[in-house]
Design a protein around this motif. Structure first.
Motif, PDB file in Angstrom:
ATOM      1  N   ILE A 143      -0.552  -5.229  -3.974  1.00  0.00           N
ATOM      2  CA  ILE A 143      -0.709  -5.816  -2.635  1.00  0.00           C
ATOM      3  C   ILE A 143      -1.993  -6.624  -2.565  1.00  0.00           C
ATOM      4  O   ILE A 143      -2.017  -7.759  -2.069  1.00  0.00           O
ATOM      5  CB  ILE A 143      -0.700  -4.714  -1.557  1.00  0.00           C
ATOM      6  CG1 ILE A 143       0.670  -4.038  -1.478  1.00  0.00           C
ATOM      7  CG2 ILE A 143      -1.088  -5.292  -0.190  1.00  0.00           C
ATOM      8  CD1 ILE A 143       0.706  -2.815  -0.580  1.00  0.00           C
ATOM      9  N   GLY A 174      -2.621 -11.089  -2.244  1.00  0.00           N
ATOM     10  CA  GLY A 174      -3.418 -11.750  -1.221  1.00  0.00           C
ATOM     11  C   GLY A 174      -4.621 -12.478  -1.784  1.00  0.00           C
ATOM     12  O   GLY A 174      -4.947 -13.600  -1.348  1.00  0.00           O
ATOM     13  N   THR A 184      -8.664 -11.087   2.285  1.00  0.00           N
ATOM     14  CA  THR A 184      -7.321 -10.520   2.126  1.00  0.00           C
ATOM     15  C   THR A 184      -7.155  -9.286   2.996  1.00  0.00           C
ATOM     16  O   THR A 184      -6.133  -9.113   3.676  1.00  0.00           O
ATOM     17  CB  THR A 184      -7.077 -10.160   0.643  1.00  0.00           C
ATOM     18  OG1 THR A 184      -7.119 -11.361  -0.133  1.00  0.00           O
ATOM     19  CG2 THR A 184      -5.744  -9.474   0.453  1.00  0.00           C
ATOM     20  N   VAL A 196      -1.408  -7.951   5.379  1.00  0.00           N
ATOM     21  CA  VAL A 196      -1.885  -7.124   4.276  1.00  0.00           C
ATOM     22  C   VAL A 196      -2.330  -5.761   4.782  1.00  0.00           C
ATOM     23  O   VAL A 196      -2.005  -4.717   4.206  1.00  0.00           O
ATOM     24  CB  VAL A 196      -3.036  -7.827   3.514  1.00  0.00           C
ATOM     25  CG1 VAL A 196      -3.636  -6.902   2.463  1.00  0.00           C
ATOM     26  CG2 VAL A 196      -2.533  -9.111   2.865  1.00  0.00           C
TER      27      VAL A 196
END
Length: 317
Positions: free
Chosen positions: A42, A46, A268, A274
């Motif tokens: 994840i 980002g 991010t 996110v």
């Protein structure tokens, strides 16, 4: 707005070479499928968008994180190799192994803290325990000892298992794997009886009834499992552990490079999409204002866990 400001800050860093076309390697020191892998992927997605560079995930499991850590420690310090570090894989592993092939204190450059995930204590449904007191009563009378799967010697899970056994007064047979996924596979199959980890990889098995959660190892309930009582609520405040995540680079990485990575990381983590994805996977977000702040945090964690490891006489097999 926060993410936009941080992204604009990346462009303003003086003299910073973008090294376009050169991918960044993110070393995750565990096999694919565990909580570290989920969080790392994840974050990488980002950060890659904000840096304008691909980030390639490399899962390098083994020795509780030491193999992956070593790859980063020996990589060129140019900002193109980074490590997803954690409380177990980076800090505890270096305390329970008699020798590691790198300098823990001086071999890495801090980038930033991501946050922490409360650890869930879970058992195979064949274990007759729905809470910590029942687990202790069952395990104290068990011969051979209760079996416990860990992602590797020296991980947070390994240390937490020792903490649980000391607090509840029973013996535990720790079985070490090369990551959470293979350990979880054996627990769900009934070959191993107990496991602890951040919640995300457990969720489908908890829903299916092939795994039973009995406690959060800490003082606060997790938003991802709001009905699960904590170890504090159950009367065992000595059982307190969360898995934190952060990024490190090899020592000697230019300050400009770590600052750029830190800015991309925080931008991010400020992104609502996110943040939502990480929270859904059990991570409580907490960023570090500067790379130096994260460095001080890691040093303080090493001091804290050194006391626990010594009291539990925890050593890698």
């Amino acid at each position: 707005m926060i993410a936009r400001r941080a992204a604009l800050g990346l462009l303003a860093l003086p003299g910073l070479a973008r090294a376009q076309g050169r991918p960044i390697r993110l070393i995750i020191p565990f096999t694919a499928g565990g909580s570290n892998d989920i969080v790392g992927r994840i974050l990488a997605e980002g950060m890659s968008a904000r840096l304008g560079q691909p980030i390639v995930i490399e899962n390098r499991g083994g020795a509780g994180g030491i193999l992956g850590n070593d790859i980063v420690a020996k990589a060129a310090p140019d900002g193109t190799t980074i490590l997803l570090a954690g409380s177990g894989s980076f800090v505890i592993s270096s305390l329970v192994h008699p020798r590691v092939p790198y300098d823990v204190a001086n071999g890495f450059a801090p980038i930033g803290l991501l946050g922490a995930a409360p650890n869930v204590i879970a058992v195979h449904p064949s274990v007759p325990a729905g809470n910590l007191a029942e687990l202790g009563a069952f395990a104290r009378g068990k011969n051979p000892p209760l079996t416990f799967g860990t992602p590797g010697a020296g991980t947070t899970a390994h240390a937490l298992g020792a903490m649980i056994a000391l607090t509840l007064g029973f013996e535990l047979d720790a079985i070490h794997y090369r990551g959470t996924a293979p350990a979880l596979t054996d627990v769900v199959a009934g070959r191993v009886q107990m496991i602890t980890n951040a919640a995300a990889p457990f969720l489908p098995f908890l829903s299916a009834g092939t795994l039973r959660a009995i406690a959060i190892a800490g003082r606060q309930r997790a938003s991802i499992l709001p009905e699960l009582r904590t170890s504090f609520e159950q009367g065992f405040p000595q059982i307190d552990s969360a898995t934190w995540y952060g990024l490190l680079a090899p020592a000697g990485t230019p300050v400009e490079a770590t600052a750029r990575l830190h800015a991309a990381m925080n931008a991010t983590l400020a992104d609502p999409v996110v943040r939502s994805r990480l929270i859904e996977n059990g991570v409580e977000l907490e960023t570090s204002p500067t790379p130096a702040d994260f460095g001080r945090f890691v040093a303080s964690e090493r001091e804290r866990w050194a006391v626990i490891v010594q009291r539990a006489n925890l050593r890698a097999d």
